[in-house]
Design a protein around this motif. Structure first.
Motif, PDB file in Angstrom:
ATOM      1  N   SER A 137       0.853  -1.183   0.000  1.00 12.30           N
ATOM      2  CA  SER A 137       0.000   0.000   0.000  1.00 12.30           C
ATOM      3  C   SER A 137       0.885   1.227   0.000  1.00 12.30           C
ATOM      4  N   GLY A 138       0.269   2.387  -0.272  1.00 10.84           N
ATOM      5  CA  GLY A 138       1.021   3.623  -0.168  1.00 10.84           C
ATOM      6  C   GLY A 138       1.536   4.190  -1.466  1.00 10.84           C
ATOM      7  N   GLY A 139       1.153   3.585  -2.595  1.00 12.95           N
ATOM      8  CA  GLY A 139       1.501   4.186  -3.874  1.00 12.95           C
ATOM      9  C   GLY A 139       0.627   5.402  -4.143  1.00 12.95           C
ATOM     10  N   GLY A 140       0.820   5.999  -5.308  1.00 13.31           N
ATOM     11  CA  GLY A 140      -0.003   7.146  -5.650  1.00 13.31           C
ATOM     12  C   GLY A 140       0.565   7.920  -6.809  1.00 13.31           C
TER      13      GLY A 140
ATOM     14  N   GLN B 175       0.648  -8.051  -4.704  1.00 12.97           N
ATOM     15  CA  GLN B 175      -0.045  -7.690  -5.942  1.00 12.97           C
ATOM     16  C   GLN B 175       0.478  -6.403  -6.552  1.00 12.97           C
ATOM     17  N   GLY B 176       1.236  -5.642  -5.815  1.00 15.14           N
ATOM     18  CA  GLY B 176       1.831  -4.427  -6.354  1.00 15.14           C
ATOM     19  C   GLY B 176       1.035  -3.171  -6.028  1.00 15.14           C
ATOM     20  N   THR B 177       1.729  -2.043  -6.024  1.00 15.77           N
ATOM     21  CA  THR B 177       1.098  -0.743  -5.845  1.00 15.77           C
ATOM     22  C   THR B 177       1.666   0.212  -6.894  1.00 15.77           C
ATOM     23  N   GLN B 178       0.791   0.961  -7.534  1.00 17.51           N
ATOM     24  CA  GLN B 178       1.206   1.839  -8.619  1.00 17.51           C
ATOM     25  C   GLN B 178       1.795   3.136  -8.071  1.00 17.51           C
TER      26      GLN B 178
END
Length: 123
Positions: free
Chosen positions: A7-10, A115-118
């Motif tokens: 979590s924590g992408g953006g 699953q990855g974060t963008q």
């Protein structure tokens, strides 16, 4: 076996910072070395940073060494990737991965993936 969640992408502007995190809700992460990889469209998955079980060994890709910091808090069961001075070329999906083996930059060493974060950096 752990299951990982990032979590924590953006979306940020060039020069900004982000701090994605990687956690496991199934089993404690402190048995595992953990790494971050990233993958931009049309490219292979690329090593970013890795941390040993106790956090005493850190490995970085040359492209991020002076800008990113990997850390972990074992009692809280979480690994962070502090990213500063972000640039458009840092845009990618960021994945955390875990291994019961030794900490490494080798993608094949890691057999558990989130699953990855963008992360998107706009100029």
């Amino acid at each position: 076996q752990v299951q990982l969640a990032e979590s924590g992408g953006g979306v940020v502007q060039a020069g900004d910072s982000l701090r994605p995190s990687c956690s496991s809700s199934i089993r404690a992460l402190d048995d595992y070395a953990v790494a971050w990889f990233r993958q931009a469209p049309g490219t292979e998955r690329e090593f970013v940073a890795a941390i040993s079980r106790r956090g005493n060994k850190l490995i970085y890709a040359d492209s991020v060494k002076s800008r990113f910091t990997i850390s972990r808090n074992n009692p809280q069961n979480i690994v962070f990737l502090q990213m500063t001075s972000l640039q458009p070329e840092d845009t990618a999906v960021y994945y955390c991965a875990a291994t019961l083996g030794l900490v490494s930059r080798d993608v094949g060493q890691y057999n558990i993936w989130g699953q990855g974060t963008q992360v998107t950096v706009v100029a």
